[in-house]
Each structure stands twice: as C-alpha cells, then as structure tokens.
Design an enzyme around this catalytic site. Structure first.
Site, PDB file in Angstrom:
ATOM      1  N   ALA A 143     -74.627  19.635  97.645  1.00 52.31           N
ATOM      2  CA  ALA A 143     -74.202  20.262  96.480  1.00 52.31           C
ATOM      3  C   ALA A 143     -74.920  21.329  96.465  1.00 52.31           C
ATOM      4  CB  ALA A 143     -73.982  19.280  95.387  1.00 52.31           C
ATOM      5  N   CYS A 144     -74.437  22.393  95.879  1.00 51.79           N
ATOM      6  CA  CYS A 144     -75.039  23.714  95.442  1.00 51.79           C
ATOM      7  C   CYS A 144     -74.443  23.919  93.940  1.00 51.79           C
ATOM      8  CB  CYS A 144     -74.670  24.803  96.232  1.00 51.79           C
ATOM      9  SG  CYS A 144     -72.825  25.328  96.260  1.00 51.79           S
ATOM     10  N   ASN A 145     -74.450  24.964  93.418  1.00 51.55           N
ATOM     11  CA  ASN A 145     -74.094  25.234  92.111  1.00 51.55           C
ATOM     12  C   ASN A 145     -72.495  25.002  91.949  1.00 51.55           C
ATOM     13  OD1 ASN A 145     -74.707  25.821  89.299  1.00 51.55           O
ATOM     14  ND2 ASN A 145     -73.325  27.782  89.762  1.00 51.55           N
TER      15      ASN A 145
END
Length: 136
Positions: free
Chosen positions: A82-84
C-alpha cells in the site's frame, strides 16, 4: 520466472479484504509511502520501504527499493502493498512480481482508503491523509 506485463496483472483487494487478510496473520503489510508519510501514521507492524523519493529534480523511483524489500521479505511471503492512494503500490507490486515475488497484492485506495474506512484510529482523517499524484 513469470513476468507481470502490466498493471492488470497485479492482484488488488479492497481495504476490508486487506484488513481481514492481515488480521489472520498470514500477510505482511508493506507500506511503500515516503518515510515522512509513514511517520505521520501507519498500520501497526507495517514494514516501510519507500518506492519513490522527492528530489530537487522531481520524483524518482527508489533505486534500492528491491534490495531493501529483499532484506525484510522473502519471495514467498504474502504481501499486502500500500501507498497513499494506490499508484505507487501498483508500480511496486509490478516490480516485485517481475523479480519473482509470488504473493503480492495491492491494497486498492491505499492508506487513504484505510483511513476512510475508520481503521486508522481516532485522529481526524484530514490529519492522516496526504495528497498523492503517483497514479499509474
């Protein structure tokens, strides 16, 4: 080794499915946001390996991303990436699949979706979320 050719080859799950997979303990959460984003707030027990950095010349892919992931993850680990908001994580998943990681899953919507689902605690969402322009 099978090469993933495009973003369509990356498996994705929503935050509710990701939370379920993480809660049973068979998956690890690989957070590919910057160190600054990660420091703001993150999933408990998350591993942080930034996929991209901001430089004076603009944003660049972390040249040490794959070796850094290899130092903390095995190629047969089950990873929720996951990132933002999902863009960097999709790219990171593709890179990981292309070097032989077998069980890599993108969390749709990233940490912003995690926050929106109420999984990040009691701080207001505006304090936890950041803008993201890393879309595939």
């Amino acid at each position: 080794m099978n090469q993933a050719g495009s973003f369509e080859d990356v498996e994705s799950v929503d935050v509710y499915t990701a939370k379920g997979l993480l809660s049973v303990g068979h998956h690890r959460y690989l957070d590919v946001r910057t160190n600054e984003e990660f420091a703001k707030r993150h999933f408990e027990d998350a591993l942080n390996t930034p996929y991209m950095f901001k430089t004076d010349e603009g944003r660049i892919v972390n040249p040490n991303f794959l070796p850094q992931v290899a130092s903390v993850c095995k190629k047969d680990d089950n990873l929720i990436v996951a990132c933002n908001s999902g863009g960097r994580a999709s790219r990171a998943c593709l890179d990981l699949l292309n070097v032989g990681y077998e069980h890599v899953t993108n969390m749709e919507g990233g940490y912003s979706a995690w926050v929106d689902a109420g999984f990040a605690g009691d701080k207001p969402a505006a304090e936890l979320k950041t803008a993201c322009k890393f879309r595939p």
